[in-house]
Design an enzyme around this catalytic site. Sequence first.
Site, mmCIF file in Angstrom:
data_model
loop_
_atom_site.group_PDB
_atom_site.id
_atom_site.type_symbol
_atom_site.label_atom_id
_atom_site.label_comp_id
_atom_site.label_asym_id
_atom_site.label_seq_id
_atom_site.Cartn_x
_atom_site.Cartn_y
_atom_site.Cartn_z
ATOM 1 N N ASP A 1 0.725 -0.991 -0.146
ATOM 2 C CA ASP A 1 0.364 -0.208 0.111
ATOM 3 C C ASP A 1 0.870 1.725 0.069
ATOM 4 O O ASP A 1 2.217 1.111 0.456
ATOM 5 C CB ASP A 1 -0.591 -0.152 1.223
ATOM 6 N N LEU B 1 11.016 -19.920 -4.640
ATOM 7 C CA LEU B 1 10.119 -19.777 -4.249
ATOM 8 C C LEU B 1 8.673 -19.253 -4.763
ATOM 9 O O LEU B 1 9.168 -19.471 -6.158
ATOM 10 C CB LEU B 1 10.230 -18.478 -4.011
ATOM 11 N N GLU C 1 1.589 -13.553 12.148
ATOM 12 C CA GLU C 1 1.962 -12.772 13.304
ATOM 13 C C GLU C 1 1.445 -11.379 11.854
ATOM 14 O O GLU C 1 2.252 -11.234 10.376
ATOM 15 C CB GLU C 1 3.101 -12.425 13.337
ATOM 16 N N HIS D 1 2.361 3.674 -9.043
ATOM 17 C CA HIS D 1 2.447 1.869 -8.862
ATOM 18 C C HIS D 1 3.664 1.932 -9.616
ATOM 19 O O HIS D 1 3.666 0.854 -9.830
ATOM 20 C CB HIS D 1 1.513 1.534 -9.674
ATOM 21 N N ARG E 1 -11.693 2.017 -8.801
ATOM 22 C CA ARG E 1 -10.923 2.975 -9.640
ATOM 23 C C ARG E 1 -11.349 3.471 -10.450
ATOM 24 O O ARG E 1 -11.646 2.967 -11.536
ATOM 25 C CB ARG E 1 -9.499 2.787 -8.755
HETATM 26 C C1 FPP Z 1 -2.280 0.282 -3.125
HETATM 27 O O1 FPP Z 1 -1.571 1.618 -3.038
HETATM 28 C C2 FPP Z 1 -1.556 -0.275 -4.114
HETATM 29 C C3 FPP Z 1 -2.525 -1.301 -5.127
HETATM 30 C C4 FPP Z 1 -3.625 -1.237 -5.265
HETATM 31 C C5 FPP Z 1 -1.670 -1.389 -6.447
HETATM 32 C C6 FPP Z 1 -0.515 -2.663 -5.943
HETATM 33 C C7 FPP Z 1 0.679 -2.761 -7.599
HETATM 34 C C8 FPP Z 1 1.594 -2.376 -7.453
HETATM 35 C C9 FPP Z 1 2.618 -2.222 -5.912
HETATM 36 C C10 FPP Z 1 2.186 -3.439 -8.603
HETATM 37 C C11 FPP Z 1 2.115 -4.632 -8.955
HETATM 38 C C12 FPP Z 1 2.968 -4.847 -9.812
HETATM 39 C C13 FPP Z 1 3.451 -6.103 -10.243
HETATM 40 C C14 FPP Z 1 3.963 -7.041 -11.158
HETATM 41 C C15 FPP Z 1 1.622 -6.918 -10.521
HETATM 42 P P1 FPP Z 1 -2.580 2.717 -3.229
HETATM 43 O O2 FPP Z 1 -2.709 2.913 -4.505
HETATM 44 O O3 FPP Z 1 -3.878 2.407 -2.978
HETATM 45 O O4 FPP Z 1 -1.436 3.549 -2.400
HETATM 46 P P2 FPP Z 1 -2.932 4.953 -2.549
HETATM 47 O O5 FPP Z 1 -3.156 4.494 -0.696
HETATM 48 O O6 FPP Z 1 -1.612 6.074 -1.090
HETATM 49 O O7 FPP Z 1 -3.803 5.676 -3.068
#
Ligand code: FPP
Length: 254
Positions: free
Chosen positions: A34, A145, A221, A51, A85
């Site tokens: 997040d 993994l 945990e 992202h 979104r």
């Molecule tokens: C939440 O942060 C994150 C997501 C909804 C997307 C997570 C995706 C990635 C980290 C990249 C994934 C990569 C691959 C290879 C699939 P947010 O956008 O809600 O952040 P915020 O709460 O600060 O707005």
Amino acid sequence: MVQLFKGFSSKRKPETLQEIERDKVPKHIAVIMDGNGRWARRRGLPRIAGHHAGMKTVKKITMAADELGVEILTLYAFSTENWKRPKDEVDYLMKLPQEFLSLELKELVEKNVRVRMTGWKEGLPDHTLSAVEEAERATSGNTGLILNFALNYGSRKEMIEGMQLMYKDIAAGRLDPDSITENVYDSYLKTSGLPDPDLMIRTSGELRISNFMLWQLAYTELWFTSLYWPEFSKEDFHQAIREYQQRIRRYGGL
Ligand code: FPP
């Protein structure tokens, strides 16, 4: 009160000299990645830049998990609620698996990593689905993994679907209701075949589970940090594991 906030690291700490105990590395680590949006906003960048930076962290943490001998790394990449979104952001998020795998699949294959997806394949755009399925195919014989992307995943939907599938089997005479145990129920879930997570990490300072593996996290945990996912480093990951190793897991016993 003190106990409540134990494990909540508000600042990055320098890598300590304390070693990670190799024989107590969590087998299954699940991560709510997040804070991409806030990371980007803080830099005056569009959310999608967050992202993209988050995708780089996926690579770093996958390699760190592999180095330590973690067996399963489950990353919450897109929830069933994320479809709400703006379209541009959803479209971008749906391109990331393809971009990530086009850059990294070769190395994942070499490193014996197996790519797996937990979530509904139905509903994913074709280009996302074909990238994931190609990676699953290319790594299906790998034994290292398991890199498990929770993609188009939501836990309540998973549990309701699991119950529907069980009821269908009961109605068809394939399942005796009296024989339902935790293990039987597990086998109807999207995570079937995977052990429950030992450690769950959430970045960005939010202290919630957000419909992520609600059944599977029963005795996991939990470790929270206020760092945003794009700035979460290998050292932070190590810190989470060290703190996990200090915990005493009682599973309701003494
Ligand atoms: C939440 O942060 C994150 C997501 C909804 C997307 C997570 C995706 C990635 C980290 C990249 C994934 C990569 C691959 C290879 C699939 P947010 O956008 O809600 O952040 P915020 O709460 O600060 O707005």
